[in-house]
Design a protein around this motif. Structure first.
Motif, mmCIF file in Angstrom:
data_model
loop_
_atom_site.group_PDB
_atom_site.id
_atom_site.type_symbol
_atom_site.label_atom_id
_atom_site.label_comp_id
_atom_site.label_asym_id
_atom_site.label_seq_id
_atom_site.Cartn_x
_atom_site.Cartn_y
_atom_site.Cartn_z
ATOM 1 N N TYR A 182 0.855 -1.277 -0.094
ATOM 2 C CA TYR A 182 -0.123 -0.031 -0.053
ATOM 3 C C TYR A 182 0.921 1.164 0.226
ATOM 4 O O TYR A 182 2.158 1.139 -0.070
ATOM 5 N N GLY A 183 0.388 2.411 -0.008
ATOM 6 C CA GLY A 183 1.086 3.477 -0.321
ATOM 7 C C GLY A 183 2.224 3.864 0.528
ATOM 8 O O GLY A 183 3.397 4.063 0.096
ATOM 9 N N VAL A 184 2.306 3.714 1.850
ATOM 10 C CA VAL A 184 3.433 4.011 2.825
ATOM 11 C C VAL A 184 4.623 3.024 2.332
ATOM 12 O O VAL A 184 5.775 3.546 2.148
ATOM 13 N N ARG A 242 6.169 3.773 -1.130
ATOM 14 C CA ARG A 242 7.001 5.024 -1.053
ATOM 15 C C ARG A 242 8.248 4.685 -0.724
ATOM 16 O O ARG A 242 9.357 5.248 -0.962
ATOM 17 N N HIS A 243 8.234 4.117 0.541
ATOM 18 C CA HIS A 243 9.541 3.869 1.614
ATOM 19 C C HIS A 243 10.683 2.993 0.587
ATOM 20 O O HIS A 243 11.765 3.355 0.588
ATOM 21 N N VAL A 265 10.729 10.514 -2.429
ATOM 22 C CA VAL A 265 9.466 10.521 -3.308
ATOM 23 C C VAL A 265 8.299 10.984 -2.497
ATOM 24 O O VAL A 265 8.078 10.578 -1.588
ATOM 25 N N SER A 266 7.522 11.948 -3.186
ATOM 26 C CA SER A 266 6.351 12.382 -2.596
ATOM 27 C C SER A 266 5.126 11.456 -2.757
ATOM 28 O O SER A 266 5.232 10.452 -3.598
ATOM 29 N N VAL A 267 4.236 11.509 -1.704
ATOM 30 C CA VAL A 267 3.153 10.853 -1.605
ATOM 31 C C VAL A 267 2.246 11.064 -3.019
ATOM 32 O O VAL A 267 1.884 10.067 -3.799
ATOM 33 N N GLY A 268 2.201 12.388 -3.614
ATOM 34 C CA GLY A 268 1.513 12.570 -4.697
ATOM 35 C C GLY A 268 2.114 11.960 -5.730
ATOM 36 O O GLY A 268 1.263 11.326 -6.699
ATOM 37 N N ALA A 269 3.367 11.790 -6.056
ATOM 38 C CA ALA A 269 3.979 11.414 -7.210
ATOM 39 C C ALA A 269 3.561 9.694 -7.270
ATOM 40 O O ALA A 269 3.291 9.262 -8.154
ATOM 41 N N TYR A 319 0.859 8.250 -5.775
ATOM 42 C CA TYR A 319 -0.600 7.938 -6.004
ATOM 43 C C TYR A 319 -0.982 8.451 -7.518
ATOM 44 O O TYR A 319 -1.922 7.931 -8.424
ATOM 45 N N GLU A 353 -2.515 5.584 -9.914
ATOM 46 C CA GLU A 353 -3.770 5.743 -10.748
ATOM 47 C C GLU A 353 -3.687 5.523 -12.157
ATOM 48 O O GLU A 353 -4.316 4.983 -12.951
ATOM 49 N N GLU A 413 -3.156 2.130 -12.823
ATOM 50 C CA GLU A 413 -4.747 1.385 -12.546
ATOM 51 C C GLU A 413 -5.554 1.497 -13.777
ATOM 52 O O GLU A 413 -6.305 0.442 -14.503
ATOM 53 N N LYS A 430 -6.575 1.424 4.512
ATOM 54 C CA LYS A 430 -5.262 1.526 3.288
ATOM 55 C C LYS A 430 -5.779 0.946 2.013
ATOM 56 O O LYS A 430 -6.794 0.170 2.195
ATOM 57 N N ARG A 431 -5.193 1.631 1.224
ATOM 58 C CA ARG A 431 -5.624 1.031 -0.546
ATOM 59 C C ARG A 431 -4.380 0.000 -0.693
ATOM 60 O O ARG A 431 -3.347 0.423 -0.889
#
Lengths: 108, 155
Positions: A25-27, A30-31, A41-45, A47, A51, A54, A75-76
Motif C-alpha cells: 500500500y502507499g506507505v 513509497r519507502h 519520493v512524494s506521496v502525490g507522485a 498515487y 492511478e 490502474e 489502507k488501499r
C-alpha cells in the motif's frame, strides 16, 4: 508514454508492488522506492503513478482495514495484474537490448 | 511515543548520584563531556544504568558537563494537524481521499517520533503543496495566491 509502455517511475512502482506482495500500500511502496532510488519520493507522485497504472490495467486495488496510527483510515492495497507483469517483462527486454554489446560499467 | 530532549547539568557528584529511576521513560542518554570543546559521548540506556551503579570519574567530566535525556512525549503530538486533514477533501479525488489521508497520518506519526514534530510538519506542508500542484497545476496556484494577495494585502 504509450498505453502499454512503462516510464521509469512506473517501473519502480510496479517492482515495489511485486516485492511487497500482499502488504503493498502507499506507505511501504513509497519507502521502498525512496530507499532504492536514493531520493525522496512524494506521496502525490506515488498515487499519480498508481492511478495511471490502474487505468492501464496493470494494477488493481482494494480497500483494506483501518488502523489506529492512521487515524482510523483504511489502507488501499495494490496488486500487480497479468498485463502489468507483461509490461515489466517487455521493459526488461527493451533495456537489455539497449545495453547489448556495451561493456559493463560507465563508458570511458 | 515521540522523544523530547531534556538537559540536566551538574558536577560529577551530582551526575553520579542522579536517580535514573525518576525517568523510567528515558529512551537515550547523551553525556556532554566537554561542552566548550564540542565533544560528547553518545550512550544507551545500558550505559545510563552503568553510570547509576558505578563511579563516573573515569568518564572525565569537565565543569559544565551535563546529561541530556530523550523522554517520551504525549501521543497528541504525533497526530496530523486538523487543518491538514481539512484541506485534503479539496485536493484529492474522493476515491483516494481516505488512503492518502491515512498514509500521510501514518508517515507523520513516524517522522514526528523519529525526528520531532517540527520536521513532520515541514514534511506534511511540503507534501500538501505537492498534492495541490498536482491537482490544480502551478499556474492555478500562482493565480490563487496572486488574487489572495491582491484582495487581502492590496498589492
Amino acid at each position: 508514454m504509450g498505453r502499454n509502455t512503462l516510464g521509469e517511475f512506473e517501473q519502480a512502482v510496479l517492482l515495489a508492488i511485486l516485492r511487497l506482495g500482499p502488504s503493498a500500500y502507499g506507505v511501504p511502496i513509497r519507502h521502498d522506492i525512496s530507499e532504492r532510488l536514493g531520493r525522496a519520493v512524494s506521496v502525490g507522485a506515488i498515487y499519480s503513478a498508481l492511478e495511471r497504472l490502474e487505468r492501464k490495467g496493470f494494477v488493481s486495488s482494494w480497500t483494506g482495514g483501518a488502523t489506529a496510527e492512521r487515524g482510523g483510515r483504511a489502507k488501499r492495497f495494490y496488486r500487480i495484474e497479468a498485463p502489468g507483469v507483461r509490461a515489466l517483462d517487455a521493459a526488461r527486454v527493451a533495456t537489455r537490448n539497449l545495453w547489448a554489446g556495451l561493456p559493463e560499467g560507465a563508458p570511458a | 511515543m515521540s522523544k523530547k530532549r531534556v538537559f540536566i547539568s551538574g558536577d560529577e557528584e551530582q551526575l553520579r548520584t542522579f536517580n535514573f529511576d525518576i525517568l523510567p521513560e528515558v529512551k537515550e542518554l547523551h553525556l556532554v563531556v566537554a561542552p566548550g570543546a564540542g565533544k560528547s559521548i553518545y550512550m544507551s540506556r545500558v550505559v545510563a544504568n552503568y553510570i547509576k551503579y558505578h563511579e563516573t570519574h573515569h568518564l572525565k567530566l569537565f565543569p559544565g558537563a551535563g546529561m541530556s535525556f530523550y523522554v517520551a512525549k504525549p501521543d497528541a503530538d504525533l497526530n496530523m494537524p486538523e487543518i491538514g486533514q481539512k484541506l485534503l477533501p479539496f485536493i484529492l479525488p474522493r476515491k483516494l481521499r481516505a488512503a492518502v489521508a491515512g498514509d500521510l497520518a501514518e508517515d507523520f506519526r513516524t517522522y514526528a517520533t523519529r525526528w520531532g514534530r517540527p520536521y513532520a510538519l515541514r514534511w506534511l506542508w511540503w507534501e500538501l503543496a505537492g498534492l495541490c500542484i498536482r491537482r490544480f497545476g502551478p499556474s492555478a496556484i500562482i493565480t490563487a495566491v496572486g488574487l489572495w494577495c491582491r484582495q487581502k494585502l492590496g498589492w
